[in-house]
Design an enzyme around this catalytic site. Sequence first.
Site, PDB file in Angstrom:
ATOM      1  N   ASP A  82       0.867  -1.180   0.000  1.00 50.07           N
ATOM      2  CA  ASP A  82       0.000   0.000   0.000  1.00 50.07           C
ATOM      3  C   ASP A  82       0.903   1.229   0.000  1.00 50.07           C
ATOM      4  O   ASP A  82       1.142   1.841   1.028  1.00 50.07           O
ATOM      5  CB  ASP A  82      -0.879  -0.043   1.249  1.00 50.07           C
ATOM      6  CG  ASP A  82      -1.997   0.989   1.210  1.00 50.07           C
ATOM      7  OD1 ASP A  82      -2.204   1.594   0.151  1.00 50.07           O
ATOM      8  OD2 ASP A  82      -2.661   1.175   2.246  1.00 50.07           O
ATOM      9  N   ARG A 152      -5.117  12.194  -0.174  1.00 46.83           N
ATOM     10  CA  ARG A 152      -4.878  10.967  -0.952  1.00 46.83           C
ATOM     11  C   ARG A 152      -5.530  11.069  -2.328  1.00 46.83           C
ATOM     12  O   ARG A 152      -5.249  10.247  -3.212  1.00 46.83           O
ATOM     13  CB  ARG A 152      -5.408   9.756  -0.200  1.00 46.83           C
ATOM     14  CG  ARG A 152      -4.768   9.556   1.166  1.00 46.83           C
ATOM     15  CD  ARG A 152      -5.509   8.515   1.982  1.00 46.83           C
ATOM     16  NE  ARG A 152      -5.402   7.194   1.383  1.00 46.83           N
ATOM     17  CZ  ARG A 152      -6.177   6.162   1.733  1.00 46.83           C
ATOM     18  NH1 ARG A 152      -7.136   6.334   2.632  1.00 46.83           N
ATOM     19  NH2 ARG A 152      -5.998   4.991   1.160  1.00 46.83           N
ATOM     20  N   HIS A 195     -12.662   2.283   7.862  1.00 47.93           N
ATOM     21  CA  HIS A 195     -11.902   1.504   8.837  1.00 47.93           C
ATOM     22  C   HIS A 195     -12.704   1.334  10.123  1.00 47.93           C
ATOM     23  O   HIS A 195     -12.475   0.383  10.878  1.00 47.93           O
ATOM     24  CB  HIS A 195     -10.574   2.195   9.170  1.00 47.93           C
ATOM     25  CG  HIS A 195      -9.588   2.171   8.049  1.00 47.93           C
ATOM     26  ND1 HIS A 195      -9.527   3.161   7.097  1.00 47.93           N
ATOM     27  CD2 HIS A 195      -8.623   1.279   7.724  1.00 47.93           C
ATOM     28  CE1 HIS A 195      -8.567   2.883   6.227  1.00 47.93           C
ATOM     29  NE2 HIS A 195      -8.005   1.750   6.595  1.00 47.93           N
ATOM     30  N   ASP A 267     -10.849  -4.144  -0.453  1.00 41.89           N
ATOM     31  CA  ASP A 267     -10.139  -3.407   0.585  1.00 41.89           C
ATOM     32  C   ASP A 267      -9.978  -4.349   1.780  1.00 41.89           C
ATOM     33  O   ASP A 267     -10.520  -5.467   1.791  1.00 41.89           O
ATOM     34  CB  ASP A 267     -10.920  -2.147   0.964  1.00 41.89           C
ATOM     35  CG  ASP A 267     -10.021  -1.029   1.487  1.00 41.89           C
ATOM     36  OD1 ASP A 267      -8.862  -1.309   1.848  1.00 41.89           O
ATOM     37  OD2 ASP A 267     -10.484   0.126   1.542  1.00 41.89           O
TER      38      ASP A 267
END
Length: 523
Positions: A82, A152, A195, A267
């Site tokens: 990653d 990001r 998350h 993911d």
Amino acid sequence: MTTLASGTTASDSVKDGLTRDALTVLQPGFPGTTAPDWLLRRLGEGLASVGLFGRNIASPEQLSSLTAQLRSERDDVLVAIDEEGGDVTRLEARTGSSFPGNHALGAVDDVDLTRAVAHELGRRLAECGVNLNWAPSADVNSNPSNPVIGVRSFGADPELVARHTAAYVTGLQAAGVAACTKHFPGHGDTAVDSHHALPRIDADLSVLEQRELLPFRAAIAAGSRAVMSAHILVPTLDPDHPATLSLRILNDLLRGRLGYDGLIVTDGMEMQAIAATYGIERGSVLAIAAGADAICVGGGLADDETVRRLRDALVGAVRVGELPEERLAEAAERVRGLARWAASASASEAGANSGSGAVSGSASTPAQAATADVTRVDIGLVAARRALTVTGAEDFTPLTEPPYVALLTPVANIAVGNETPWGVAGELERRLPGTETAGFAGADAGREILAAAGARRVVVVVRDEHRHPWMASALDTLLAARPDTVVVEMGVPQAPPRGALHIATHGAARVCGHAAAEVIAGM
């Protein structure tokens, strides 16, 4: 040694084809900087991919040794990482990245530069034996409150994000490293971090087509070898299942309407959006059934027990009729197909690099030619310098005395992590010895900074001021008392610039701090 593309081997007598296929679709992580015995054993049994995180990397030399160790057991293993550059770095987790991230590249808006940065990042990964990168992020950061995408993303303009996503994919894959464009169908318009919980995007289809899907269409057209699914609920596309588990989104939309035929990677399955609602075993079965080809797990769960649980869940689902065996076999074959591409691309890039340090092939435009003249070592710094937005420079005199650097520290999201240093203090200390620094947070941060700094000039470093009211309040207090304060914004520069000098770096990579320090110290 076993080889995915070579058909049956001696180990097939130990593990049947179904079990091997179940292992083949997993992309697990592991602890430490050498491969544990259980991981090597699983590679011999059919495991085809391994995921690397910051905990696995101490140096390029160590990483090269690690990937060589993995390939001594399976010569065509997919070694994934990653490595977005910028704020999300595993290759340089201990020091900060040598490359600015997507938001900085989007701020420059030079696709030749983006392609060159991606190529150099890919070259460094390939040199260490990594052949699959879970990057780039193709998310359009349309929600300023997004807690997990932010810098990001290349930006909030879908067309800008699309052209830079395509350039990044092209540059990375020209270096022999497969791109995994993420997070499909787009994680930019969320205010929840997947998350921790399941985000929801309530946009109609026309908005999704013009905004979220545009960069993924560009990535597919550029030949992205992999696409990563998002753990998000998009009711317009599927009101019942998050994208990772949705047949409508992965099969009907991504494969059907968008015409994508490469590898679909989930993911991380231990993320709470899936783990807290379905569990990782059930979630993995549903993901493969929906059209995913590879299960990413290992950011938080990184042991043999996790691999065994997921393998057995997939095998069990096939045996009771919940998962068609041909779907699992198809997924495993896509993994094998990517392994074949990676082996071929690595060989081609090795030959291309034997005589030249150019970006990728010949420079076809003046901008590409100029970029190709930049040394490989400097390309990240060149990009970081170009990404700076400086306000107040005309009245600013560079510092000649060591300042006090105050870091306003928000809670880092899991994707970025806490282990990677950021800011400008280290770079200023090299230029102005005696520079001191400390971190501050909370309602009293402004007063605490004033007390700690004393008479010294203050440089305050913020990250997404617009998302943190306490941070804005601290700046109010600080600037009221010390209007000569220098402000460095290392997040998304959404708040109006203020301070005697305001520098927006568009990211918190080490190289962004380097570029900002050059302006502050005039050197």
